[in-house]
Structure formats: C-alpha cells, structure tokens
Design an enzyme around this catalytic site. Structure first.
Site, PDB file in Angstrom:
ATOM      1  N   ARG A   1       3.618  27.479 -40.676  1.00 19.18           N
ATOM      2  CA  ARG A   1       2.996  26.187 -41.045  1.00 19.18           C
ATOM      3  C   ARG A   1       3.917  25.332 -41.915  1.00 19.18           C
ATOM      4  O   ARG A   1       3.484  24.672 -42.853  1.00 19.18           O
ATOM      5  CB  ARG A   1       1.650  26.401 -41.757  1.00 19.18           C
ATOM      6  CG  ARG A   1       0.638  27.144 -40.930  1.00 19.18           C
ATOM      7  CD  ARG A   1       0.185  26.401 -39.681  1.00 19.18           C
ATOM      8  NE  ARG A   1      -0.597  27.300 -38.872  1.00 19.18           N
ATOM      9  CZ  ARG A   1      -0.053  28.090 -37.916  1.00 19.18           C
ATOM     10  NH1 ARG A   1       1.244  28.042 -37.639  1.00 19.18           N
ATOM     11  NH2 ARG A   1      -0.823  28.899 -37.236  1.00 19.18           N
TER      12      ARG A   1
ATOM     13  N   SER B   1      -8.507  25.005 -41.065  1.00 19.74           N
ATOM     14  CA  SER B   1      -8.302  26.021 -42.103  1.00 19.74           C
ATOM     15  C   SER B   1      -7.664  25.367 -43.317  1.00 19.74           C
ATOM     16  O   SER B   1      -6.601  24.766 -43.203  1.00 19.74           O
ATOM     17  CB  SER B   1      -7.366  27.125 -41.599  1.00 19.74           C
ATOM     18  OG  SER B   1      -7.960  27.776 -40.514  1.00 19.74           O
TER      19      SER B   1
ATOM     20  N   GLU C   1      -3.028  24.955 -46.841  1.00 21.74           N
ATOM     21  CA  GLU C   1      -2.325  24.556 -45.615  1.00 21.74           C
ATOM     22  C   GLU C   1      -2.448  23.030 -45.487  1.00 21.74           C
ATOM     23  O   GLU C   1      -1.516  22.348 -45.079  1.00 21.74           O
ATOM     24  CB  GLU C   1      -2.979  25.247 -44.413  1.00 21.74           C
ATOM     25  CG  GLU C   1      -2.382  24.830 -43.091  1.00 21.74           C
ATOM     26  CD  GLU C   1      -2.909  25.670 -41.922  1.00 21.74           C
ATOM     27  OE1 GLU C   1      -3.117  26.874 -42.094  1.00 21.74           O
ATOM     28  OE2 GLU C   1      -3.109  25.082 -40.851  1.00 21.74           O
TER      29      GLU C   1
HETATM   30  C1  FAD Z   1     -11.132  21.341 -36.529  1.00 20.38           C
HETATM   31  C2  FAD Z   1      -9.655  21.566 -36.799  1.00 20.38           C
HETATM   32  C3  FAD Z   1      -9.024  22.651 -36.234  1.00 20.38           C
HETATM   33  C4  FAD Z   1      -7.654  22.870 -36.473  1.00 20.38           C
HETATM   34  N1  FAD Z   1      -7.049  23.944 -35.906  1.00 20.38           N
HETATM   35  C5  FAD Z   1      -5.733  24.170 -36.132  1.00 20.38           C
HETATM   36  C6  FAD Z   1      -5.071  25.296 -35.537  1.00 20.38           C
HETATM   37  O1  FAD Z   1      -5.652  26.061 -34.783  1.00 20.38           O
HETATM   38  N2  FAD Z   1      -3.754  25.470 -35.822  1.00 20.38           N
HETATM   39  C7  FAD Z   1      -3.060  24.628 -36.653  1.00 20.38           C
HETATM   40  O2  FAD Z   1      -1.856  24.843 -36.866  1.00 20.38           O
HETATM   41  N3  FAD Z   1      -3.658  23.562 -37.215  1.00 20.38           N
HETATM   42  C8  FAD Z   1      -4.975  23.318 -36.986  1.00 20.38           C
HETATM   43  N4  FAD Z   1      -5.583  22.231 -37.563  1.00 20.38           N
HETATM   44  C9  FAD Z   1      -4.800  21.359 -38.469  1.00 20.38           C
HETATM   45  C10 FAD Z   1      -4.112  20.184 -37.777  1.00 20.38           C
HETATM   46  O3  FAD Z   1      -4.762  19.836 -36.570  1.00 20.38           O
HETATM   47  C11 FAD Z   1      -2.644  20.489 -37.474  1.00 20.38           C
HETATM   48  O4  FAD Z   1      -1.942  20.821 -38.651  1.00 20.38           O
HETATM   49  C12 FAD Z   1      -1.947  19.286 -36.832  1.00 20.38           C
HETATM   50  O5  FAD Z   1      -0.677  19.693 -36.423  1.00 20.38           O
HETATM   51  C13 FAD Z   1      -1.814  18.077 -37.760  1.00 20.38           C
HETATM   52  O6  FAD Z   1      -1.418  16.975 -36.973  1.00 20.38           O
HETATM   53  P1  FAD Z   1      -1.836  15.473 -37.371  1.00 20.38           P
HETATM   54  O7  FAD Z   1      -1.258  14.544 -36.372  1.00 20.38           O
HETATM   55  O8  FAD Z   1      -3.297  15.372 -37.565  1.00 20.38           O
HETATM   56  O9  FAD Z   1      -1.073  15.325 -38.740  1.00 20.38           O
HETATM   57  P2  FAD Z   1      -1.584  14.624 -40.073  1.00 20.38           P
HETATM   58  O10 FAD Z   1      -2.698  15.417 -40.654  1.00 20.38           O
HETATM   59  O11 FAD Z   1      -1.840  13.192 -39.841  1.00 20.38           O
HETATM   60  O12 FAD Z   1      -0.293  14.787 -40.972  1.00 20.38           O
HETATM   61  C14 FAD Z   1       0.170  16.064 -41.391  1.00 20.38           C
HETATM   62  C15 FAD Z   1       1.570  15.877 -41.961  1.00 20.38           C
HETATM   63  O13 FAD Z   1       2.443  15.545 -40.887  1.00 20.38           O
HETATM   64  C16 FAD Z   1       3.184  14.377 -41.197  1.00 20.38           C
HETATM   65  N5  FAD Z   1       3.447  13.673 -39.942  1.00 20.38           N
HETATM   66  C17 FAD Z   1       2.572  13.345 -38.965  1.00 20.38           C
HETATM   67  N6  FAD Z   1       3.198  12.713 -37.957  1.00 20.38           N
HETATM   68  C18 FAD Z   1       4.517  12.637 -38.314  1.00 20.38           C
HETATM   69  C19 FAD Z   1       5.682  12.092 -37.696  1.00 20.38           C
HETATM   70  N7  FAD Z   1       5.628  11.485 -36.506  1.00 20.38           N
HETATM   71  N8  FAD Z   1       6.850  12.187 -38.351  1.00 20.38           N
HETATM   72  C20 FAD Z   1       6.934  12.783 -39.566  1.00 20.38           C
HETATM   73  N9  FAD Z   1       5.872  13.307 -40.198  1.00 20.38           N
HETATM   74  C21 FAD Z   1       4.674  13.247 -39.584  1.00 20.38           C
HETATM   75  C22 FAD Z   1       2.294  13.589 -42.138  1.00 20.38           C
HETATM   76  O14 FAD Z   1       3.058  12.722 -42.955  1.00 20.38           O
HETATM   77  C23 FAD Z   1       1.657  14.710 -42.945  1.00 20.38           C
HETATM   78  O15 FAD Z   1       2.498  15.086 -43.997  1.00 20.38           O
HETATM   79  C24 FAD Z   1      -6.940  21.989 -37.317  1.00 20.38           C
HETATM   80  C25 FAD Z   1      -7.594  20.871 -37.876  1.00 20.38           C
HETATM   81  C26 FAD Z   1      -8.940  20.660 -37.618  1.00 20.38           C
HETATM   82  C27 FAD Z   1      -9.605  19.453 -38.209  1.00 20.38           C
END
Ligand code: FAD
Length: 305
Positions: free
Chosen positions: A177, A227, A297
């Site tokens: 992560r 999580s 996380e």
């Molecule tokens: C119901 C639910 C279930 C989930 N299940 C999982 C799972 O099974 N496994 C898992 O790993 N995660 C899970 N997650 C967490 C999440 O979906 C992941 O971590 C996902 O990868 C985050 O992506 P995001 O686009 O929403 O990022 P954001 O939450 O918008 O951002 C996260 C970080 O990434 C950075 N970021 C985003 N885009 C860019 C870019 N283009 N360039 C540089 N930095 C960037 C942001 O600045 C921030 O620091 C879950 C979340 C929810 C709500």
C-alpha cells in the site's frame, strides 16, 4: 486564500470555463462524503490544460493537490487551500496486444473490465476497488492476493519540475500500500499494464467470485474509505479491532462497522473531525489491549475547521 477571486479569474482565462470551480465542496468528491471546500477545483480534459494549471500554481506559489476518486482520502472539514486537481476526465483505456494502457482518471474497475472484454487475465483482483488508475498506483492497491505491482509495467508521470518521464514499476518502488509517487510529488498521467491471455469465462468467474466476497463482507451500503488501517505484520487489523470490542462504537455520525471491523462507516452525516477522532480511539484501544500500533491506510489531508 487572500486573492482567491483574482486567481480564479486569471486561471479561467487560461483554461476552459467548465474546467474550473471556486469553493468546491469536497464532500461531493470523497467516498466518505466528508470534507470542506477546495479554494480552486480544476478538472482538466487535456494534458496541455493540466500543464497550464501546474505552471499557474508554480508561478503564483499555490499548493497543488491531486484528487483521484477520493476513495482512500479523508479531507478535513476546513478543506484544502490552493488548487485541487481532479484528473477524472482523462480516462481513456486502450488495448495493445497483451497490454492495457489507461489514463490516470480511468476507473481501475473499468480497466479490469476492459481486460475481461479483451480476454486478458491479471487484473481480476481489481474488479471491485473503487479507485482511479492514478490512485491505484499511488497506493499500490491490492485485494485477494493480487496487487498493482503484479501487473504494472510502467507509468508516465509528470515531475514537480514539469518533466514528462516514463518510470518502470521498480522505479516507482511499489510496496505494501505504498509507492514513491507521493514523496516525489509525481503526477501519474498514464499506466501500462502487462497481462496474459485468459479465457473469458474463467476471468469472468474469478471476477464474479471476488465481487460476491466483497459484497458479502463489506458494508458497501454506507459511505466509507474501505479498510482504514494497514495490516500490521502477522496480524489482521479487523480481527484486533473486533477482539477489542470496538464494533458499533460511535463518535458523532462515524461508526466502527458492525459488518467489517476494519471499516469505519459514515452512518449519519459524520464530520471528518468525528471520523478522525474515532480512528484515534480505535488506535489507542488496540494499542492498550494488544500493544499493536495500527497505521492508517487511508490518507488524511486538508485543514481543520
Ligand atoms: C468500499 C471501498 C473498498 C476498497 N477496497 C480496496 C481494496 O480492496 N484494496 C485497496 O487497495 N484499496 C481499497 N480501497 C481504497 C481505495 O479504493 C484505493 O486505495 C484506491 O486505489 C484509491 O484510488 P483513488 O483514485 O480513490 O485515490 P484517492 O483516494 O483520490 O487518492 C489517494 C492518493 O492518491 C493520490 N493520487 C490520486 N491520483 C493521482 C495521480 N493521478 N497522480 C498522483 N497522485 C494521485 C492522491 O493525491 C492521494 O494521495 C477501497 C475503498 C473503498 C471506499
């Protein structure tokens, strides 16, 4: 921001009008449905426009925050100063033989579905992760034994100096992560995933199985960030929280899920401050009971109100 209106009009001159908003409420853009306002909120639809925004931020010394789908973020109630960039409109997905090339604003779920349509295997694990490609790389997202590092070949990133570089997954230092995208302030523009041939029915069956597991175990009916805590070495965060008797504990509108102890759900219009207080309470209780420090996380950003 002192001269926010002036900056808004200046930037609006440089990019299309529908790419910029002022005082945007970020709870509309986070999965927890929490978070204050962004001074300036921009949604570029071309890389050139992103470049203009980055130059503008540098020129006026405005902080720049990248938002993906907001599924792993808690934005504090005071919001975010400066410019928040959302890359969701840059969301193309293209297939080239065994590779899938996706722009950072594409949903990783859609990339996983595109792989299925092209009879490619490797991204089944991602079929229920609600993030963008950029967010998935940043977090090295993973589930059910798979993670981005298993399938990522390279990524196209923009450095803080404005240089466009292609980095291999090794150069991105993907770990549990984590990656070096945040510390290096890279902006991910595009990712290339390297997959293998698969049979449609087999890939589909795996995705259906994982979707079923997710729906039966996770409280998807409430807003959350998934999580909240990383897995401590040799332990499971959810189990430690459950055994600490914390399920159902509430602070304001935030509650430790009764369905999955690793989730904190927004059951009644929680503020970020309530949600964060509950995180701290869980960390303290688990530490007192088991001597284990739970590391978040989820990323917590922005300012207090
Ligand atoms: C119901 C639910 C279930 C989930 N299940 C999982 C799972 O099974 N496994 C898992 O790993 N995660 C899970 N997650 C967490 C999440 O979906 C992941 O971590 C996902 O990868 C985050 O992506 P995001 O686009 O929403 O990022 P954001 O939450 O918008 O951002 C996260 C970080 O990434 C950075 N970021 C985003 N885009 C860019 C870019 N283009 N360039 C540089 N930095 C960037 C942001 O600045 C921030 O620091 C879950 C979340 C929810 C709500």
């Amino acid at each position: 921001m002192h001269n926010l209106l002036e900056r808004y009009y200046q930037l609006r001159e440089l990019i299309s009008e529908d790419s910029i908003r002022q005082d945007e409420l970020l709870k509309q853009h986070t999965y927890t449905r929490m978070g204050g306002k962004a001074d300036l909120y921009v949604t570029p639809d071309r890389h050139e426009e992103l470049q203009v925004i980055i130059n503008f931020a540098r020129q006026h010394q405005l902080p720049l925050t990248i938002l993906g789908f907001g599924s792993n973020l808690i934005v504090k109630d005071g919001g975010i100063r400066g410019i928040v960039v959302n890359l969701n409109r840059l969301n193309q997905i293209v297939r080239n033989e065994h590779k899938i090339i996706a722009q950072s604003g594409a949903a990783i779920i859609d990339v996983s579905r595109a792989a299925l349509e092209h009879r490619l295997s490797g991204l089944e694990f991602a079929c229920g992760i609600p993030g963008s490609v950029g967010g998935a790389l940043y977090m090295n997202a993973g589930a059910y034994g798979g993670e981005i590092a298993d399938v990522l070949e390279s990524a196209l990133v923009l450095t803080p100096e404005g240089e466009l570089v292609r980095l291999t997954k090794e150069q991105l230092e993907l770990g549990y992560r984590r990656s070096n995208i945040g510390p290096n302030r890279y902006i991910v523009l595009e990712a290339t995933f390297s997959l293998v041939s698969g049979e449609y029915d087999v890939v589909k069956a795996k995705m259906d199985e994982l979707t079923h597991l997710r729906e039966s175990k996770q409280p998807l009916e409430y807003p959350s960030c998934g999580s909240v805590f990383k897995r401590p070495p040799g332990r499971f965060a959810g189990q430690l929280i459950q055994e600490s008797g914390l399920q159902g504990t509430r602070i304001g509108g935030a509650e430790v899920s009764t369905k999955h102890a690793g989730f904190i759900v927004n059951v009644d219009d929680a503020t970020a401050s309530e949600y964060i207080s509950l995180i701290r309470h869980v960390q303290q209780t688990v530490n007192e009971r088991f001597g284990v420090e739970l590391e978040t996380e989820v990323r917590i950003i922005g300012e207090d109100k």
